[in-house]
Design a protein around this motif. Structure first.
Motif, PDB file in Angstrom:
ATOM      1  N   GLU A  22      68.583  31.574  29.356  1.00 42.52           N
ATOM      2  CA  GLU A  22      68.797  32.986  29.681  1.00 42.52           C
ATOM      3  C   GLU A  22      69.721  33.178  30.882  1.00 42.52           C
ATOM      4  O   GLU A  22      70.075  34.305  31.220  1.00 42.52           O
ATOM      5  N   GLY A  23      70.116  32.067  31.519  1.00 38.64           N
ATOM      6  CA  GLY A  23      71.080  32.160  32.610  1.00 38.64           C
ATOM      7  C   GLY A  23      70.504  32.294  34.002  1.00 38.64           C
ATOM      8  O   GLY A  23      71.242  32.480  34.974  1.00 38.64           O
ATOM      9  N   PHE A  24      69.161  32.190  34.146  1.00 42.15           N
ATOM     10  CA  PHE A  24      68.536  32.334  35.457  1.00 42.15           C
ATOM     11  C   PHE A  24      68.441  31.009  36.212  1.00 42.15           C
ATOM     12  O   PHE A  24      68.257  31.006  37.427  1.00 42.15           O
ATOM     13  N   LEU A  25      68.561  29.900  35.490  1.00 46.86           N
ATOM     14  CA  LEU A  25      68.566  28.577  36.092  1.00 46.86           C
ATOM     15  C   LEU A  25      69.766  27.806  35.568  1.00 46.86           C
ATOM     16  O   LEU A  25      70.307  28.125  34.501  1.00 46.86           O
ATOM     17  N   ARG A  26      70.159  26.775  36.315  1.00 46.00           N
ATOM     18  CA  ARG A  26      71.239  25.904  35.841  1.00 46.00           C
ATOM     19  C   ARG A  26      70.904  24.466  36.228  1.00 46.00           C
ATOM     20  O   ARG A  26      70.152  24.205  37.164  1.00 46.00           O
TER      21      ARG A  26
ATOM     22  N   LYS B   5      72.282  35.090  38.832  1.00 50.41           N
ATOM     23  CA  LYS B   5      71.768  36.067  37.879  1.00 50.41           C
ATOM     24  C   LYS B   5      70.354  36.509  38.247  1.00 50.41           C
ATOM     25  O   LYS B   5      69.914  37.597  37.868  1.00 50.41           O
ATOM     26  N   VAL B   6      69.641  35.673  39.010  1.00 53.07           N
ATOM     27  CA  VAL B   6      68.306  36.047  39.458  1.00 53.07           C
ATOM     28  C   VAL B   6      68.362  37.356  40.248  1.00 53.07           C
ATOM     29  O   VAL B   6      67.437  38.166  40.206  1.00 53.07           O
ATOM     30  N   LYS B   7      69.476  37.560  40.971  1.00 49.10           N
ATOM     31  CA  LYS B   7      69.609  38.781  41.758  1.00 49.10           C
ATOM     32  C   LYS B   7      69.644  40.023  40.870  1.00 49.10           C
ATOM     33  O   LYS B   7      69.403  41.129  41.345  1.00 49.10           O
ATOM     34  N   SER B   8      69.959  39.850  39.588  1.00 47.60           N
ATOM     35  CA  SER B   8      69.999  41.003  38.694  1.00 47.60           C
ATOM     36  C   SER B   8      68.612  41.590  38.472  1.00 47.60           C
ATOM     37  O   SER B   8      68.470  42.705  37.976  1.00 47.60           O
ATOM     38  N   LEU B   9      67.569  40.847  38.864  1.00 46.42           N
ATOM     39  CA  LEU B   9      66.205  41.346  38.740  1.00 46.42           C
ATOM     40  C   LEU B   9      65.864  42.338  39.855  1.00 46.42           C
ATOM     41  O   LEU B   9      64.807  42.960  39.838  1.00 46.42           O
ATOM     42  N   SER B  10      66.758  42.455  40.832  1.00 46.56           N
ATOM     43  CA  SER B  10      66.497  43.354  41.963  1.00 46.56           C
ATOM     44  C   SER B  10      67.716  44.201  42.249  1.00 46.56           C
ATOM     45  O   SER B  10      68.778  43.695  42.586  1.00 46.56           O
ATOM     46  N   GLY B  11      67.552  45.503  42.098  1.00 43.55           N
ATOM     47  CA  GLY B  11      68.600  46.427  42.504  1.00 43.55           C
ATOM     48  C   GLY B  11      69.849  46.382  41.661  1.00 43.55           C
ATOM     49  O   GLY B  11      70.916  46.793  42.120  1.00 43.55           O
ATOM     50  N   GLY B  12      69.773  45.885  40.446  1.00 43.46           N
ATOM     51  CA  GLY B  12      70.959  45.879  39.592  1.00 43.46           C
ATOM     52  C   GLY B  12      72.030  44.914  40.053  1.00 43.46           C
ATOM     53  O   GLY B  12      73.201  45.059  39.709  1.00 43.46           O
ATOM     54  N   TYR B  13      71.659  43.905  40.831  1.00 40.01           N
ATOM     55  CA  TYR B  13      72.634  42.945  41.354  1.00 40.01           C
ATOM     56  C   TYR B  13      73.285  42.165  40.226  1.00 40.01           C
ATOM     57  O   TYR B  13      72.608  41.705  39.320  1.00 40.01           O
ATOM     58  N   LYS B  14      74.615  42.029  40.291  1.00 39.68           N
ATOM     59  CA  LYS B  14      75.353  41.238  39.313  1.00 39.68           C
ATOM     60  C   LYS B  14      75.964  40.028  40.006  1.00 39.68           C
ATOM     61  O   LYS B  14      76.114  40.000  41.228  1.00 39.68           O
TER      62      LYS B  14
END
Length: 260
Positions: free
Chosen positions: A54-58, A71-80
């Motif tokens: 899903e792109g959260f780990l590499r 991509k983990v930051k996308s879980l908070s505040g719409g971070y890209k």
């Protein structure tokens, strides 16, 4: 709640536990995550691979530890993925360019190299190397590479050097002299910036400083000049304070942004 719904929620709880474990450990194998969470290793492996898909780990190889991606930051505040570059660093880099004119870059670590995320090479009339966004640079032949390795936590640094040593590339010979690498990294940490003199890009030299968020290196910012136009000592005295000011501005703006 149905039994199937219960199992789904339980799976989510375990997935979040695995994600938190990797975050706490910095980077980790399935064995380390299983030990940290108390979950069965087969379950941990499936969850890690799902999060990687899903792109959260590499991870770079089958035996390498897992690491969080931006991509983990996308879980908070719409971070890209590269918001901090486009919204913060690009502005600072443009203003720095107005002061120095020589080309500057911001690079982040990815896949055993430093990748240029933002650059003023295309704007600078003094650039002789048309660097571009997305270009990958070696770790042990560039100022940004030495800087990242010097200031990243020791466990991650050792893992990166091990992977570099196992791969064909411009840095492989250098990794075979660990004492020389250790001395260069120690010198870089002590003075607070990395250097490159003509290596990798002939006729030019560069210096770089880290952009930090706590103990995490967000990226590195550098300046590149033509050796025949200016000595290394003169360039360092003239431009190092400006690089440090730019890095500090990015760090402060980034900290304010993620705190929102």
């Amino acid at each position: 709640m149905s039994e199937s719904s219960y199992h789904s929620v339980r799976g989510l709880e375990r997935g979040l536990a695995v994600l938190r474990a990797v975050n706490a450990l910095g980077h980790a194998t399935s064995v380390e995550v299983a030990s940290h969470t108390g979950l069965p290793r087969p379950t941990v492996h499936r969850l890690l691979e799902t999060l990687r898909t899903e792109g959260f780990l590499r991870r770079s190889g089958l035996r390498d530890p897992y690491r969080l991606t931006l991509k983990v930051k996308s879980l908070s505040g719409g971070y890209k993925d590269e918001d901090w570059i486009t919204e913060i660093a690009d502005v600072v880099l443009a203003e720095l360019f107005d002061e120095v004119v020589w080309p500057t870059d911001i690079a982040t670590f990815e896949n055993e190299g430093m990748v240029i995320r933002s650059t003023t090479h295309t704007r600078s009339p003094l650039s002789i190397e048309r660097s571009w966004v997305g270009r990958q640079l070696p770790m042990l032949s560039t100022a940004v590479g030495w800087t990242y390795l010097a200031f990243t936590p020791a466990k991650e640094r050792h893992a990166i050097l091990e992977r570099i040593g196992a791969m064909a590339g411009p840095d492989q010979d250098k990794v075979r002299d660990p004492e020389a690498v250790r001395k260069t990294l120690a010198t870089t940490r002590r003075r607070g910036y990395g250097t490159r003199q003509r290596e990798f890009m002939p006729k030019t030299s560069s210096i770089a400083v880290p952009i930090m968020n706590g103990t995490h290196v967000l990226g590195c910012i550098n300046i590149i000049w033509i050796d025949s136009a200016m000595t290394f000592d003169v360039a360092t005295r003239r431009y190092l304070p400006l690089l440090r000011q730019a890095a500090t501005r990015i760090e402060v703006a980034y900290a304010e942004r993620v705190a929102v």
